[in-house]
Scaffold this active site. Structure first.
Site, PDB file in Angstrom:
ATOM      1  N   LYS A 186       0.965  -1.310   0.043  1.00 20.57           N
ATOM      2  CA  LYS A 186       0.065   0.014  -0.013  1.00 20.57           C
ATOM      3  C   LYS A 186       0.828   1.123  -0.104  1.00 20.57           C
ATOM      4  O   LYS A 186       0.618   2.088  -0.855  1.00 20.57           O
ATOM      5  CB  LYS A 186      -0.757   0.207   1.256  1.00 20.57           C
ATOM      6  CG  LYS A 186      -1.746  -1.212   1.345  1.00 20.57           C
ATOM      7  CD  LYS A 186      -3.136  -1.169   2.146  1.00 20.57           C
ATOM      8  CE  LYS A 186      -2.445  -1.363   3.842  1.00 20.57           C
ATOM      9  NZ  LYS A 186      -1.685  -2.766   3.859  1.00 20.57           N
ATOM     10  N   THR A 187       1.832   1.230   0.961  1.00 23.29           N
ATOM     11  CA  THR A 187       2.497   2.537   0.944  1.00 23.29           C
ATOM     12  C   THR A 187       3.515   2.430  -0.393  1.00 23.29           C
ATOM     13  O   THR A 187       3.759   3.764  -0.967  1.00 23.29           O
ATOM     14  CB  THR A 187       3.680   2.283   2.239  1.00 23.29           C
ATOM     15  OG1 THR A 187       2.950   1.928   3.148  1.00 23.29           O
ATOM     16  CG2 THR A 187       4.652   3.598   2.307  1.00 23.29           C
ATOM     17  N   ASP A 229      -1.570   6.386   6.401  1.00 24.55           N
ATOM     18  CA  ASP A 229      -1.698   4.805   6.404  1.00 24.55           C
ATOM     19  C   ASP A 229      -2.620   4.867   7.911  1.00 24.55           C
ATOM     20  O   ASP A 229      -2.968   5.696   8.702  1.00 24.55           O
ATOM     21  CB  ASP A 229      -0.078   4.664   6.948  1.00 24.55           C
ATOM     22  CG  ASP A 229       0.077   3.152   6.726  1.00 24.55           C
ATOM     23  OD1 ASP A 229      -0.778   2.343   6.334  1.00 24.55           O
ATOM     24  OD2 ASP A 229       0.964   2.591   7.092  1.00 24.55           O
ATOM     25  N   ARG A 254       6.589  -8.260   1.373  1.00 21.16           N
ATOM     26  CA  ARG A 254       7.682  -7.504   2.665  1.00 21.16           C
ATOM     27  C   ARG A 254       8.075  -8.724   3.460  1.00 21.16           C
ATOM     28  O   ARG A 254       9.287  -8.757   3.694  1.00 21.16           O
ATOM     29  CB  ARG A 254       7.001  -6.711   3.517  1.00 21.16           C
ATOM     30  CG  ARG A 254       7.470  -6.374   4.735  1.00 21.16           C
ATOM     31  CD  ARG A 254       7.051  -5.527   5.891  1.00 21.16           C
ATOM     32  NE  ARG A 254       6.847  -4.272   5.561  1.00 21.16           N
ATOM     33  CZ  ARG A 254       5.503  -3.731   5.723  1.00 21.16           C
ATOM     34  NH1 ARG A 254       4.791  -4.118   6.699  1.00 21.16           N
ATOM     35  NH2 ARG A 254       5.430  -2.298   5.243  1.00 21.16           N
ATOM     36  N   THR A 301      -6.018  -1.555   6.983  1.00 24.36           N
ATOM     37  CA  THR A 301      -6.202  -2.953   6.969  1.00 24.36           C
ATOM     38  C   THR A 301      -7.523  -3.515   7.155  1.00 24.36           C
ATOM     39  O   THR A 301      -7.850  -4.651   7.071  1.00 24.36           O
ATOM     40  CB  THR A 301      -5.129  -3.601   8.138  1.00 24.36           C
ATOM     41  OG1 THR A 301      -5.581  -2.954   9.109  1.00 24.36           O
ATOM     42  CG2 THR A 301      -3.687  -3.725   8.028  1.00 24.36           C
TER      43      THR A 301
END
Ligand code: ATP
Length: 340
Positions: free
Chosen positions: A64-65, A109, A217, A158
């Site tokens: 997302k980032t 975020d 990640r 989330t």
């Protein structure tokens, strides 16, 4: 929220930053979302306006980032990073919004954790690029309107379900990021291995991909642990020059409690609690969280989505239940009448 694989020191953070793709073309997987974003950015460029506001949802570590950074980079606009927990009052948001330069991309975020009063201010800001600042208290309170520069909000969460509808409706584009397929994670691992100069044959790459819990990640983090192992122990006998083969990968990941299908200690603790302690369930979220000593939000947004996705856990109105596959994975005997 416990972040799946979030690096915890500065060197690791710098490496994670260096591994981030900077264009949509480099971003692996999520083909549909990529196509939709590309269209959104192209349309904005042709019409010479800010791209619409974007909401990205999905478990941690899926990009997302990274996508927010790509939106800023591809549209040639500066990026401002913030997060829901940092916006505790409407005033925090007012200060942030009024300091944006024209066209800036604002990334928030964990947007579901922003203060309620700020959410309301954000509705107006997103729609009209305007906010009302309250001055004074009680009967004498007045609101002063303030015009803002146009901006693009990229919100990440989330838990999209926790956002109030009026906020969700003000995003021109919403996308849910899915867990990645092993073949896609293999591409992530290959790209990162080349950047970090780690020799990794195909079988070793797919072993890391298989154990990465569908999350880029984590794939990058496991690769770093394999690299550490290689630096300390050297390659296994018979491996190609300096390469990390499957045995090296297996040994390194076993050391970090990542099992053969990528479940980590907390994933297994949750499964074990449902299977053994609560006899397969149904068990409520808060009871389960207490049993494993974790926050309910972590169980709900990090652990559970993956266990449901791989078919180990089911959600029923009465709580979480374990499936036969979960029993098999833990090596626990199926109780009578389990097959549902
Ligand atoms: P969080 O919400 O926890 O911050 P996130 O969804 O924003 O997580 P990112 O920080 O964007 O996740 O991604 C984590 C790491 O995974 C980044 O370093 C990036 O390099 C890598 N990554 C994520 N998605 C992709 C992708 N599609 N292709 C290649 N690398 C990716």
């Amino acid at each position: 929220v416990r972040d799946a694989g979030t690096p915890d020191d500065e060197t690791e953070l710098a490496i994670e930053g260096a591994l981030r793709p900077t264009s949509l073309a480099e971003f692996v997987g999520q083909q549909k979302v990529r196509g939709q974003l590309q269209l959104l950015l192209d349309a904005a460029r042709i019409q010479q306006r800010s791209p619409d506001h974007i909401l990205l949802s999905g478990p941690p570590g899926l990009g997302k980032t990274t996508l927010a950074m790509i939106v800023a980079h591809e549209s040639g606009r500066p990026l401002r990073l913030s997060s829901g927990p940092a916006i505790q009052h409407a005033g925090d948001l007012a200060a942030l919004l009024s300091s944006l330069t024209p066209g800036e991309v604002l990334f928030i975020d964990e947007i579901h954790r922003m203060a309620r009063s700020a959410e309301e201010m954000l509705y107006l800001a997103m729609e009209d690029f305007r906010i009302d600042i309250m001055v004074g208290k009680g009967a004498g309170a007045t609101s002063i309107p303030l015009d803002l520069s146009p901006f693009t909000l990229v919100g990440a969460t989330t838990r999209a379900g926790l956002l109030p509808n009026p906020l969700r409706d003000r995003f021109g584009f919403t996308a849910h990021l899915e867990y990645y397929e092993p073949e896609e994670l293999e591409q992530v691992v290959s790209r990162s291995a080349a950047m970090l100069d780690v020799g990794l044959p195909g079988t070793a790459r797919s072993e890391i991909a298989r154990r990465s819990r569908g999350t880029p990640r984590i794939a990058n983090r496991l690769l770093r642990r394999v690299r550490d192992y290689l630096v300390v122990h050297g390659p296994s006998a018979g491996a190609e020059d300096g390469d990390a083969d499957v045995r090296t990968v297996g040994a390194a990941l076993d050391l970090y409690d990542v099992d053969a299908i990528g479940l980590d200690r907390l994933d297994r603790a949750v499964l074990d609690a449902v299977v053994r302690r609560f006899r397969g369930g149904p068990v409520g979220l808060s009871t389960l969280a207490v049993a494993v000593g974790e926050e309910p939000e972590t169980i709900e947004s990090v652990v559970e989505p993956y266990l449901v996705r791989i078919g180990f856990m089911g959600r029923t109105p009465r709580g979480r239940v374990a499936t036969p596959e979960a029993y098999d994975h833990l090596g626990a005997p199926h109780p009578d009448g389990l097959l549902r």
